[in-house]
Every structure is written in structure tokens, then in C-alpha cells.
Design a protein around this motif. Structure first.
Motif, mmCIF file in Angstrom:
data_model
loop_
_atom_site.group_PDB
_atom_site.id
_atom_site.type_symbol
_atom_site.label_atom_id
_atom_site.label_comp_id
_atom_site.label_asym_id
_atom_site.label_seq_id
_atom_site.Cartn_x
_atom_site.Cartn_y
_atom_site.Cartn_z
ATOM 1 N N ALA A 1 -1.803 -4.494 -0.186
ATOM 2 C CA ALA A 1 -3.070 -4.877 -2.147
ATOM 3 C C ALA A 1 -3.857 -3.176 -2.597
ATOM 4 N N ALA A 2 -3.998 -3.583 -1.798
ATOM 5 C CA ALA A 2 -4.691 -2.053 -2.137
ATOM 6 C C ALA A 2 -4.414 -0.500 -1.395
ATOM 7 N N LYS A 3 -3.088 -0.752 -1.145
ATOM 8 C CA LYS A 3 -2.527 0.430 -2.090
ATOM 9 C C LYS A 3 -3.082 2.299 -1.125
ATOM 10 N N SER A 4 -3.252 0.862 0.918
ATOM 11 C CA SER A 4 -4.493 2.138 2.019
ATOM 12 C C SER A 4 -3.833 1.999 3.157
ATOM 13 N N PHE A 5 -3.698 3.398 3.583
ATOM 14 C CA PHE A 5 -3.028 2.755 4.754
ATOM 15 C C PHE A 5 -3.064 4.167 6.224
ATOM 16 N N SER A 6 -4.572 3.664 6.475
ATOM 17 C CA SER A 6 -5.530 4.426 7.404
ATOM 18 C C SER A 6 -4.431 4.230 8.658
ATOM 19 N N LEU A 7 -5.011 5.477 9.684
ATOM 20 C CA LEU A 7 -4.708 5.829 10.766
ATOM 21 C C LEU A 7 -5.215 5.512 11.890
#
Lengths: 117, 114
Positions: free
Chosen positions: A71-77
Motif C-alpha cells: 500500500a505504501a509502495k515501499s520495498f526496503s532491504l
């Protein structure tokens, strides 16, 4: 067109510590794939981890894991127990779920990770 | 071959000359990309081949740049009348399955235009 944003040009982490690299993306699609690629100084890019958008469970590969917030369009590593060999450029990438050349892979600008003793 | 092969690994040329960069993808891979990477910078998309579809050429910076892929395998990136700003590492990548989306990269061709 899809865009991928990495807002951290450089990050530093001490050996054995944990670091999180940020990535956001912009899309109107519901079916897509997200990737983190690593480029060490030798310059050959390799895949670190992959996430399918339809999967709610966050992908994990050994010390590497992602926090996927659709939903937040976030993709952290997240890199746990950092090692000297983790020092590299890290690129976040997006790929549409469409076929043909619409499925072009789009990369962010990269985050340079330094690992210190 | 075992991986994506690019040649030459290094090329030094004089301004105004034409250069050809070659990419041998992994056998059976339908997707092939060319990217350009300036020193310490990100990846600049150049062109994308996918199977029999018309290639996506939207990233080619000028008409001096062209690429072809013969027989769905080997690809050649040609830069005509090279300029100093063309100096960069040119990366080729290929992919197998639509579903996985994973790309396999070559080691790149470093182009220096004097």
C-alpha cells in the motif's frame, strides 16, 4: 511509466550490525515484481532477493530480508550480521507483470553500502 | 556458455570513431538488455529485446546509438561517431523466464573515448 526511488546515495554499517536500505516505487499496476541487485567493486551485478507483489509474505534469503509494504509502495532491504563482503552498490528494481517489452526492468539510482570494522 | 559474455572488456577509441560492443546471452534466454553506467553512477537503460516483440529503444540517447539482436541470441550495440561523453561501462543482461524476472549480467565493456 514506473519509477523507482532510492533516497540514500550512501550508507555505512559496522561489521556484524544490521542495516536497512530504502526503496520506494510508483506504479498503477497490481501485478509486478521487485528486486534487489548487488554490484560489488568487480562490477558484475547479481540478484540478492526477489519479491512477487501478490505474495504478502516478505522474502528472505539468509541474512537478507525485505519489508514489502504494498500500500505504501515501499520495498526496503535489511541486511543482518553485515559482513565486509556486503560492501557494494545496491540497486532496487521493478518489473511489470505484463508480457513482452512492457515487462522492462526499471532500476533505482543505487545505494552505496560501506561496511566498517 | 555458463554466463553472459561481453566483448571487448575494455575499448579505447578516438573521438569520431565507430565502436561495436558484443553480448552473448545465456542460451535460451529470451530477454536481453543493454544498460550504460558512468563511473560510480546508476544504470541508464538503453534498449530491451524480448523474444519476437519489437525492441524497446526508448533509452537510446541519440541516433548515433543502435543495437540489434540476431537470431534471438547475440546482440551488438553500435555507437557511431563516438563522443567523450559516451565513455562509460556498457552492461548487458539476459533473462530466462518471464515469471522469475531475474536478470543475469555480464561483466560489462568499459569504453573510453579520447
Amino acid at each position: 511509466a514506473q519509477t523507482v526511488t532510492q533516497s540514500q546515495p550512501e550508507m555505512s554499517v559496522q561489521e556484524a550490525e544490521t542495516v536497512t536500505l530504502s526503496c520506494t516505487y510508483d506504479t498503477s499496476e497490481s501485478d509486478y515484481y521487485l528486486f534487489w541487485y548487488k554490484q560489488p567493486p568487480s562490477r558484475q551485478m547479481i540478484l540478492v532477493i526477489r519479491q512477487e507483489a501478490y505474495k504478502q509474505q516478505n522474502a528472505t534469503e539468509n541474512r537478507f530480508s525485505v519489508n514489502f509494504q504494498k500500500a505504501a509502495k515501499s520495498f526496503s532491504l535489511k541486511i543482518s550480521d553485515s559482513q565486509l563482503g556486503d560492501a557494494a552498490m545496491y540497486f532496487c528494481a521493478y518489473r511489470s507483470g505484463y508480457t513482452g517489452t512492457a515487462s522492462k526492468l526499471t532500476f533505482g539510482t543505487g545505494t552505496r553500502l560501506q561496511v566498517t570494522l | 556458455g555458463a554466463g553472459v559474455s561481453q566483448s571487448p572488456s575494455n575499448k579505447v577509441t578516438e573521438k569520431g570513431k565507430d565502436v561495436e560492443l558484443r553480448c552473448d546471452p545465456i542460451s535460451g534466454h529470451t530477454a536481453l538488455y543493454w544498460y550504460r553506467q558512468s563511473l560510480g553512477q546508476g544504470l541508464e537503460f538503453l534498449i530491451y529485446f524480448q523474444g519476437n516483440s519489437a525492441p524497446d529503444k526508448s533509452g537510446l540517447p541519440s541516433d548515433r546509438f543502435s543495437a540489434e539482436r540476431t537470431g534471438g541470441s547475440v546482440s551488438t550495440l553500435t555507437i557511431q561517431r563516438t563522443q567523450q561523453e559516451d565513455s562509460a561501462v556498457y552492461l548487458c543482461a539476459s533473462g530466462r523466464d518471464f515469471d522469475t524476472g531475474e536478470l543475469f549480467f555480464g561483466e560489462g565493456s568499459r569504453l573510453t573515448v579520447l
